[in-house]
Scaffold this motif. Structure first.
Motif, PDB file in Angstrom:
ATOM      1  N   ASN A 176       0.753  -1.179  -0.022  1.00  0.00           N
ATOM      2  CA  ASN A 176       0.071  -0.067  -0.051  1.00  0.00           C
ATOM      3  C   ASN A 176       0.836   1.231   0.167  1.00  0.00           C
ATOM      4  O   ASN A 176       0.361   2.335  -0.461  1.00  0.00           O
ATOM      5  CB  ASN A 176      -0.762   0.000   1.227  1.00  0.00           C
ATOM      6  N   ASP A 177       2.147   1.060   0.712  1.00  0.00           N
ATOM      7  CA  ASP A 177       3.101   2.406   0.568  1.00  0.00           C
ATOM      8  C   ASP A 177       3.274   2.688  -0.825  1.00  0.00           C
ATOM      9  O   ASP A 177       3.396   3.767  -1.452  1.00  0.00           O
ATOM     10  CB  ASP A 177       4.180   2.126   1.455  1.00  0.00           C
ATOM     11  N   ALA A 178       3.731   1.464  -1.673  1.00  0.00           N
ATOM     12  CA  ALA A 178       4.103   1.695  -2.993  1.00  0.00           C
ATOM     13  C   ALA A 178       3.026   2.228  -3.933  1.00  0.00           C
ATOM     14  O   ALA A 178       3.174   3.024  -4.863  1.00  0.00           O
ATOM     15  CB  ALA A 178       4.346   0.373  -3.538  1.00  0.00           C
ATOM     16  N   LEU A 179       1.513   1.822  -3.641  1.00  0.00           N
ATOM     17  CA  LEU A 179       0.463   2.306  -4.379  1.00  0.00           C
ATOM     18  C   LEU A 179       0.603   3.796  -4.055  1.00  0.00           C
ATOM     19  O   LEU A 179       0.110   4.591  -5.053  1.00  0.00           O
ATOM     20  CB  LEU A 179      -0.966   1.478  -3.805  1.00  0.00           C
ATOM     21  N   HIS A 180       0.656   4.244  -2.854  1.00  0.00           N
ATOM     22  CA  HIS A 180       0.480   5.769  -2.652  1.00  0.00           C
ATOM     23  C   HIS A 180       1.442   6.591  -3.159  1.00  0.00           C
ATOM     24  O   HIS A 180       1.245   7.490  -3.914  1.00  0.00           O
ATOM     25  CB  HIS A 180       0.630   5.770  -0.997  1.00  0.00           C
ATOM     26  N   VAL A 181       2.621   6.000  -3.123  1.00  0.00           N
ATOM     27  CA  VAL A 181       3.942   6.795  -3.877  1.00  0.00           C
ATOM     28  C   VAL A 181       3.826   6.794  -5.507  1.00  0.00           C
ATOM     29  O   VAL A 181       3.913   7.872  -6.000  1.00  0.00           O
ATOM     30  CB  VAL A 181       5.091   6.040  -3.517  1.00  0.00           C
ATOM     31  N   MET A 182       3.388   5.668  -6.033  1.00  0.00           N
ATOM     32  CA  MET A 182       2.795   5.624  -7.417  1.00  0.00           C
ATOM     33  C   MET A 182       1.709   6.404  -7.897  1.00  0.00           C
ATOM     34  O   MET A 182       1.446   6.698  -9.143  1.00  0.00           O
ATOM     35  CB  MET A 182       2.986   4.237  -7.747  1.00  0.00           C
ATOM     36  N   GLY A 183       0.881   6.977  -6.887  1.00  0.00           N
ATOM     37  CA  GLY A 183      -0.380   7.344  -7.228  1.00  0.00           C
ATOM     38  C   GLY A 183      -1.702   6.433  -7.496  1.00  0.00           C
ATOM     39  O   GLY A 183      -2.669   6.869  -8.143  1.00  0.00           O
ATOM     40  N   PHE A 184      -1.418   5.276  -7.148  1.00  0.00           N
ATOM     41  CA  PHE A 184      -2.698   4.335  -7.480  1.00  0.00           C
ATOM     42  C   PHE A 184      -3.451   4.372  -6.390  1.00  0.00           C
ATOM     43  O   PHE A 184      -3.160   4.490  -5.057  1.00  0.00           O
ATOM     44  CB  PHE A 184      -2.158   2.907  -7.774  1.00  0.00           C
ATOM     45  N   PRO A 185      -4.768   4.053  -6.316  1.00  0.00           N
ATOM     46  CA  PRO A 185      -5.880   3.963  -5.239  1.00  0.00           C
ATOM     47  C   PRO A 185      -5.508   2.729  -4.345  1.00  0.00           C
ATOM     48  O   PRO A 185      -5.033   1.835  -5.041  1.00  0.00           O
ATOM     49  CB  PRO A 185      -7.086   3.895  -5.882  1.00  0.00           C
ATOM     50  N   PRO A 186      -5.735   2.995  -2.923  1.00  0.00           N
ATOM     51  CA  PRO A 186      -5.604   2.003  -2.055  1.00  0.00           C
ATOM     52  C   PRO A 186      -6.268   0.591  -2.661  1.00  0.00           C
ATOM     53  O   PRO A 186      -7.571   0.538  -3.098  1.00  0.00           O
ATOM     54  CB  PRO A 186      -6.110   2.282  -0.837  1.00  0.00           C
ATOM     55  N   GLY A 187      -5.639  -0.468  -2.498  1.00  0.00           N
ATOM     56  CA  GLY A 187      -6.132  -1.913  -3.018  1.00  0.00           C
ATOM     57  C   GLY A 187      -5.934  -2.063  -4.415  1.00  0.00           C
ATOM     58  O   GLY A 187      -6.520  -3.038  -4.912  1.00  0.00           O
ATOM     59  N   ALA A 188      -5.545  -1.126  -5.149  1.00  0.00           N
ATOM     60  CA  ALA A 188      -5.331  -1.389  -6.737  1.00  0.00           C
ATOM     61  C   ALA A 188      -4.276  -2.534  -6.939  1.00  0.00           C
ATOM     62  O   ALA A 188      -3.619  -2.752  -6.302  1.00  0.00           O
ATOM     63  CB  ALA A 188      -4.942  -0.425  -7.485  1.00  0.00           C
TER      64      ALA A 188
END
Length: 233
Positions: A176-188
């Motif tokens: 989820n940290d990686a999703l946040h940094v890359m701009g993807f929504p949580p759980g993507a």
């Protein structure tokens, strides 16, 4: 009037663990194993199934014992490779059916998902990507050209500020940290192509050599890219 579909019997050799998992899923869904394979082959493109991992034949030593019901050896035990017996329309290979069953198991386990794209969402995403690409070209222009318009410079700074993520104090340690940094929504669950596209756009903005670069953001962006790439691989 359409001609009736011609079906044939398929013998699918497979590991006993795989066979038992397929039969268990079929029982829980109140269908049979052929229904599971047919459902996947109806909704998933053939090239996607062909590119999926084949669970393979049973390993050496993985055998089941059955009692022969006819012939000269009737009543005698016989050890054979584990298998699934399915009736499906003709024309499929054993490997394709086995891969479809593996995909059905992975759907059930949440390891694989089907993405349904709406045209309006895709169009909005393309427009956003084009705006970011245009921004990238402007950001990389020589400072002398940017200074010709103070208002344009300020507008670009505001856009970059809105695009920039807040660096994580603890660094990138979870999916989820990686999703946040890359701009993807949580759980993507983005695929590799989407991850690479995001990375190229954000790297152009946050690279320390750009006018609005940040060493800390670039470091976390690289870490996020590697973590998501390993997750997809």
């Amino acid at each position: 009037m359409a001609s009736p579909t011609v079906k044939q019997s398929y013998t699918i050799p497979c590991a006993s663990v795989f066979r038992d998992a397929v039969l268990d899923l079929a029982t829980r869904r109140e269908v049979n194993a052929a229904d599971l394979a047919r459902s996947v082959m109806l909704i998933v493109p053939r090239d996607v199934i062909d590119g999926y991992t084949d669970p393979g034949d049973p390993p050496a030593g993985d055998r089941e014992t059955i009692v022969l019901k006819s012939g000269p050896a009737e009543g005698r035990p016989w050890r054979r490779k584990p298998r699934l017996q399915l009736r499906l329309p003709s024309g499929y290979s054993i490997v394709t059916v086995r891969k479809a069953l593996k995909m059905a198991l992975d759907f059930e386990g949440g390891d694989v998902r089907i993405r349904v794209d709406r045209p309006d969402v895709l169009a909005a995403e393309r427009r956003a990507m084009q705006e970011v690409a245009d921004l990238k070209k402007r950001v990389m222009q020589p400072p002398a050209e940017l200074l010709q318009s103070r208002e344009e410079v300020e507008r670009l700074r505001q856009i970059v500020h809105n695009l920039a993520f807040d660096p994580l104090d603890r660094g990138v340690s979870t999916y989820n940290d990686a999703l946040h940094v890359m701009g993807f929504p949580p759980g993507a669950r983005p695929d590799l192509q989407a991850i690479r596209t995001k990375y190229r756009v954000l790297a152009a903005i946050h690279h320390p050599d750009s006018n609005y670069g940040s060493h800390q953001r670039m470091t976390q962006l690289n870490a996020a890219m590697e973590l998501l790439r390993r997750h997809v691989g």
